[in-house]
Design an enzyme around this catalytic site. Structure first.
Site, mmCIF file in Angstrom:
data_model
loop_
_atom_site.group_PDB
_atom_site.id
_atom_site.type_symbol
_atom_site.label_atom_id
_atom_site.label_comp_id
_atom_site.label_asym_id
_atom_site.label_seq_id
_atom_site.Cartn_x
_atom_site.Cartn_y
_atom_site.Cartn_z
ATOM 1 N N PHE A 188 -24.672 11.021 33.351
ATOM 2 C CA PHE A 188 -24.411 10.482 34.681
ATOM 3 C C PHE A 188 -25.351 11.059 35.743
ATOM 4 O O PHE A 188 -24.970 11.192 36.912
ATOM 5 C CB PHE A 188 -22.942 10.719 35.077
ATOM 6 C CG PHE A 188 -21.962 10.171 34.081
ATOM 7 C CD1 PHE A 188 -21.802 8.800 33.920
ATOM 8 C CD2 PHE A 188 -21.230 11.028 33.278
ATOM 9 C CE1 PHE A 188 -20.908 8.291 32.995
ATOM 10 C CE2 PHE A 188 -20.339 10.526 32.336
ATOM 11 C CZ PHE A 188 -20.180 9.158 32.187
ATOM 12 N N ARG A 189 -26.553 11.405 35.323
ATOM 13 C CA ARG A 189 -27.563 11.960 36.226
ATOM 14 C C ARG A 189 -27.137 13.263 36.916
ATOM 15 O O ARG A 189 -27.641 13.616 37.978
ATOM 16 C CB ARG A 189 -27.993 10.915 37.270
ATOM 17 C CG ARG A 189 -28.622 9.676 36.642
ATOM 18 C CD ARG A 189 -29.227 8.768 37.677
ATOM 19 N NE ARG A 189 -29.840 7.604 37.046
ATOM 20 C CZ ARG A 189 -31.065 7.564 36.522
ATOM 21 N NH1 ARG A 189 -31.830 8.639 36.562
ATOM 22 N NH2 ARG A 189 -31.522 6.458 35.970
ATOM 23 N N MET A 190 -26.198 13.971 36.296
ATOM 24 C CA MET A 190 -25.804 15.284 36.810
ATOM 25 C C MET A 190 -26.696 16.348 36.178
ATOM 26 O O MET A 190 -26.234 17.288 35.523
ATOM 27 C CB MET A 190 -24.323 15.540 36.536
ATOM 28 C CG MET A 190 -23.406 14.579 37.273
ATOM 29 S SD MET A 190 -21.649 14.985 37.166
ATOM 30 C CE MET A 190 -21.327 14.742 35.421
ATOM 31 N N HIS A 191 -28.009 16.165 36.341
ATOM 32 C CA HIS A 191 -28.981 16.993 35.648
ATOM 33 C C HIS A 191 -28.873 18.456 36.064
ATOM 34 O O HIS A 191 -28.422 18.779 37.170
ATOM 35 C CB HIS A 191 -30.390 16.480 35.928
ATOM 36 C CG HIS A 191 -30.545 15.011 35.695
ATOM 37 N ND1 HIS A 191 -30.077 14.380 34.560
ATOM 38 C CD2 HIS A 191 -31.093 14.035 36.466
ATOM 39 C CE1 HIS A 191 -30.341 13.090 34.631
ATOM 40 N NE2 HIS A 191 -30.948 12.853 35.777
#
Length: 210
Positions: A188-191
């Site tokens: 979820f692009r929570m890099h």
């Protein structure tokens, strides 16, 4: 090479980037995984340089040496990147390992490696690579491909065996990190991003929002 790996290979990909006191062990763990898993040139890195006026340029080069002193690559010093590095000895590197969904950024000052280091690496190259390096006026206009190939054939005929010596304008540069950032893809692009910045006591670390 004499780096101490503190982070077990595979740990970062399972749960983000682990805490570490310094960046070199983490880089070695990631580089080992890239070497095992990347299909082409895991040592490829984007090198960015700039003129004294700040005009940037980037190109892909190959990492050929690494330790606590920095990251080493070799080139024709009369090329565009060579000229920019002599005029403005600062550079940035980017390793992008797509199959592992990771990248590492390196920023720092640049110094030439020793003549002995350049000689040793040049001697280790394949004969064809040494011929090409000696024949190339890198980054300068080439009338035709045939001209370059003719120069290589001439050198091949006049330099038998290991007689191809390193051109005086061909050598290595070392990027000495002032900062390194590790980036790990997460759902979820929570890099996950972890930055190491050098200070008087060693390294300080900071987590960044993705």
């Amino acid at each position: 090479m004499s780096l101490t790996t503190e982070v077990p290979a595979g740990e970062a990909s399972a749960a983000g980037i682990p805490d570490a006191r310094e960046p070199y062990g983490l880089f070695e763990a990631w580089f080992a995984e890239a070497t095992a898993g990347e299909p082409n040139d895991p040592n490829a890195m984007c090198l960015s340089t700039a003129t004294p006026e700040g005009r940037p340029s980037s190109r892909m080069v190959l990492l050929k040496g690494r330790d606590e002193r920095g990251f080493v690559f070799y080139t024709n010093e009369e090329s565009r990147k060579g000229g920019e590095l002599f005029a403005n000895p600062q550079a940035a590197l980017l390793f992008h390992w797509k199959s592992l969904r990771r990248q590492v950024r390196v920023e720092g000052r640049v110094e030439r490696v020793t003549e002995a280091e350049s000689d040793a690496y040049f001697a280790s190259r394949a004969r064809g690579s040494r011929l090409a390096a000696a024949a190339s006026d890198q980054s300068r206009p080439l009338p035709s491909r045939a001209v370059f190939e003719a120069r290589i054939r001439e050198l091949d005929a006049t330099c038998p065996g290991d007689a191809i010596v390193r051109p005086p304008h061909w050598g290595g540069f070392r990027v000495i990190p002032a900062a390194m950032e590790f980036w790990q893809d997460m759902p979820f692009r929570m890099h996950d991003r972890l930055v190491f910045e050098r200070d008087e006591e060693g390294w300080r670390t900071t987590r960044l929002y993705p």
